[in-house]
Design an enzyme around this catalytic site. Structure first.
Site, PDB file in Angstrom:
ATOM      1  N   SER A  96     -31.030 -38.486  18.410  1.00 21.75           N
ATOM      2  CA  SER A  96     -30.857 -37.203  18.730  1.00 21.75           C
ATOM      3  C   SER A  96     -29.500 -36.564  18.015  1.00 21.75           C
ATOM      4  CB  SER A  96     -31.012 -36.776  20.434  1.00 21.75           C
ATOM      5  OG  SER A  96     -30.895 -35.266  20.533  1.00 21.75           O
ATOM      6  N   GLU A 109     -41.730 -35.011  20.796  1.00 24.60           N
ATOM      7  CA  GLU A 109     -40.458 -34.448  21.189  1.00 24.60           C
ATOM      8  C   GLU A 109     -40.301 -33.091  21.657  1.00 24.60           C
ATOM      9  OE1 GLU A 109     -37.785 -35.838  19.964  1.00 24.60           O
ATOM     10  OE2 GLU A 109     -38.362 -37.503  18.080  1.00 24.60           O
ATOM     11  N   HIS A 151     -38.709 -36.973  23.551  1.00 29.04           N
ATOM     12  CA  HIS A 151     -37.511 -37.131  23.115  1.00 29.04           C
ATOM     13  C   HIS A 151     -36.663 -38.234  23.841  1.00 29.04           C
ATOM     14  CE1 HIS A 151     -34.162 -35.916  20.782  1.00 29.04           C
ATOM     15  NE2 HIS A 151     -33.437 -35.719  21.836  1.00 29.04           N
TER      16      HIS A 151
END
Length: 586
Positions: free
Chosen positions: A214, A344, A458
């Site tokens: 991330s 995601e 995610h």
């Protein structure tokens, strides 16, 4: 450790941490002696020992006059107990159902941790972990988020670091007073510390791979483009984020002082110029400054950026916007691996609906609101094109269709997949090292967000590296255990050789020692991805068609509209040129 104690370690879990009674390990660096502690954990009926050196300060506390300044290397001499995790950097509490930085926080947080597999030996490859968290939350390591299993299982030295977050790490005034990127310079200072000291732990300074997820992944990607980071690493792994994603770097410099003066107003530092402002801000209590920074989005809802505090291009760490650097092929020499997860785009929904047992039903009004909040700045023609690509028949025939799937696919492509596509193609053409691409497409038996409908969300990949957020309730299936071991082997092989297929230079990718399905390089001619799933098969670019829309068609559409507007203006009188204002109406 007796048999009963070993039995208490839950063998069915992949990674189970137990304390070892071994004597405390020591290592001597330039400044003195570090006294660490030894951990033991159990994986697949095998005990592993790892020497951990925790809470090592690589820079002085960024407080008082050092707040908002580049890091100052930490000076010390003598003997240092490195038994305990240091402070996490100041940050808000994240309430999406997982611990992020438990324990105490402090601005005296510029620390790193080093994990060394036992027995210690020289010239091991090194992996330096940069944590994610929207540049505002997280920590390199702490008791509930152990990072060292990858070290022993992959036979590498692992380093994890903290860096300043939020307003403390990424305030920028738009001038030389606070150029910004303090958090990025912290990472850089930690990388320099590794180059200077890792050999004492048995590490090879010429084989350092930086990796992150991330915002940590975005950070790694920025280091592949920054001239200041050149020579400090040999490999870079990016998990769900590259330098050119919409959220990685703040683009509009005119908003930097606006945010800075906005913070000042909230904490009683209303000043006339940026120097007076910063002179006031350095004396504001930590909690007051942190709380004020969390109100920025409500104070400035029109702010065009996803995050109010993030890296900026400052003519120092990053000289141009990342898209420009990628087009110029301004990559530092390194081997590169980058990829993203299949779902995601579900991230916003697992935060908004953490207790839902079924995927949310998103009506057309909510869809439009989410699209507006995503700040994609689409023209009407672009919105029409999105509907053609992402909507299915249900959107046209059902009386109240669920727009959940179209939204998460749009969010996926616009914020992760298509930027990664551009980055990978740029890296492959730059030819500064080997390039590999992956697509994490496994819905975990237990998501880190504890939502059964979120797919390969995610950060769900983190559970497959020992970064399990809920270690007492993270029961992997046997298939997932095997998948984890393969992923760790791919990652650590890449750190050792620049090739995820082999762990030594004289090892053949197809040899029995590899025990892995071959992972082909990503090239411009053949854009192959490794699907990270139990099958570990190789697949063509999973977002190739939709990314052609974002990366090729939209720019051509914008250029065609701009040309049309120019032609229109050249054929109308001055008084009528307003009719060619370029609203891009169909």
């Amino acid at each position: 450790m007796n048999v009963q104690q070993i039995g208490l370690c839950l063998v069915l879990l992949l990674f189970v941490v137990c304390n070892s009674n071994a004597s405390n390990p020591t290592v001597t660096v330039d400044q003195g002696k570090l006294i660490g502690k030894r951990f033991q954990f159990r994986a697949q009926d095998t005990d592993f020992d790892v020497d951990a050196y925790l809470g090592i300060r690589y820079a002085e506390a960024a407080v008082g006059p050092l707040r908002f300044k580049p890091p100052v290397p930490k000076e010390w001499q003598g003997e240092l107990n490195a038994h305990e995790y240091g402070y996490s950097c100041p940050q808000p509490i994240f309430s999406a159902g997982m611990p992020v930085a438990l324990g105490k926080t402090s601005e005296d947080c510029l620390i790193l941790n080093v994990y060394v597999p036992v027995p210690v030996r020289p010239n091991r490859a090194v992996m330096l972990w940069i944590h994610g968290g929207a540049y505002s939350i997280g920590a390199g390591s702490f008791a509930e988020l152990e990072t060292y299993p990858i070290a022993s299982l992959g036979d590498v030295i692992l380093v994890s670091i903290n860096y300043r977050l939020g307003v403390f790490g990424f305030l920028a005034t738009g001038d030389e007073v606070v150029p910004g990127n303090m958090g990025m310079l912290d990472q850089l200072e930690a990388m320099k510390w590794v180059q200077k000291n890792i050999e004492a732990f048995g590490g090879d300074p010429n084989r350092v791979t930086i990796f992150g997820e991330s915002a940590g992944s975005g950070s790694v990607s920025l280091h592949t483009l920054s001239p200041l980071s050149k020579g400090l690493f040999s490999g870079a792994i990016m998990q769900s984020g590259v330098a050119n994603v919409p959220w990685a770097v703040l683009e509009d410099k005119t908003h930097f002082p606006k945010r800075a003066f906005g913070i000042g107003k909230l904490v009683g530092c209303e000043k006339e110029d940026t120097k007076q402002l910063v002179d006031c801000l350095v004396d504001v209590p930590t909690d007051d400054l942190l709380n004020a920074s969390q109100r920025m989005m409500e104070v400035f809802p029109e702010d065009p950026e996803m995050f109010p505090f993030a890296p900026v291009y400052d003519d120092h760490f990053i000289s141009e916007y990342p898209d420009t650097l990628i087009k110029q092929r301004s990559f530092n020499p390194s081997n590169i691996m980058a990829g993203y997860n299949a779902d995601e785009g579900t991230t916003i929904f697992v935060v908004l609906y953490p207790d839902s047992i079924e995927k949310p039903h998103i009506n057309v009004t909510e869809f439009d609101n989410f699209m507006a909040a995503s700040k994609l700045h689409l023209t009407p023609l672009q919105k029409d094109a999105l509907e053609l690509v992402y909507f299915d028949n249900d959107m046209l025939t059902e009386p109240n269709p669920n727009y959940y799937d179209p939204y998460i696919r749009i969010a996926q492509d616009s914020t992760f997949a298509c930027s990664t596509d551009t980055y990978l193609r740029g890296a492959a053409e730059a030819d500064v090292g080997s390039v590999y691409a992956y697509y994490f497409n496994h819905h975990p038996s237990k998501s880190i967000f504890n939502t059964p409908w979120s797919g390969a969300c995610h950060a769900d990949d983190l559970g497959f590296f020992g970064f399990h957020f809920t270690p007492n309730d993270f029961n992997m299936t046997d298939v997932e255990v095997e998948m984890t071991l393969k992923m760790i082997q791919y990652w650590t092989n890449f750190a050792k050789t620049g090739n995820p297929n082999i762990g030594t230079k004289n090892e053949e990718a197809s040899s029995p020692a590899a025990k892995l399905l071959e992972w082909p390089q990503f090239t411009l001619d053949k854009r192959t991805f490794k699907e990270l799933s139990p099958s570990m098969k190789n697949i063509p670019d999973p977002s190739g068609i939709s990314c052609k829309l974002w990366n090729d068609y939209f720019p051509k559409l914008d250029a065609a509209l701009a040309n049309k507007q120019q032609e229109c203006k050249s054929h109308w009188s001055k008084e009528d040129k307003e009719s060619c204002s370029g609203e891009a109406k169909p």
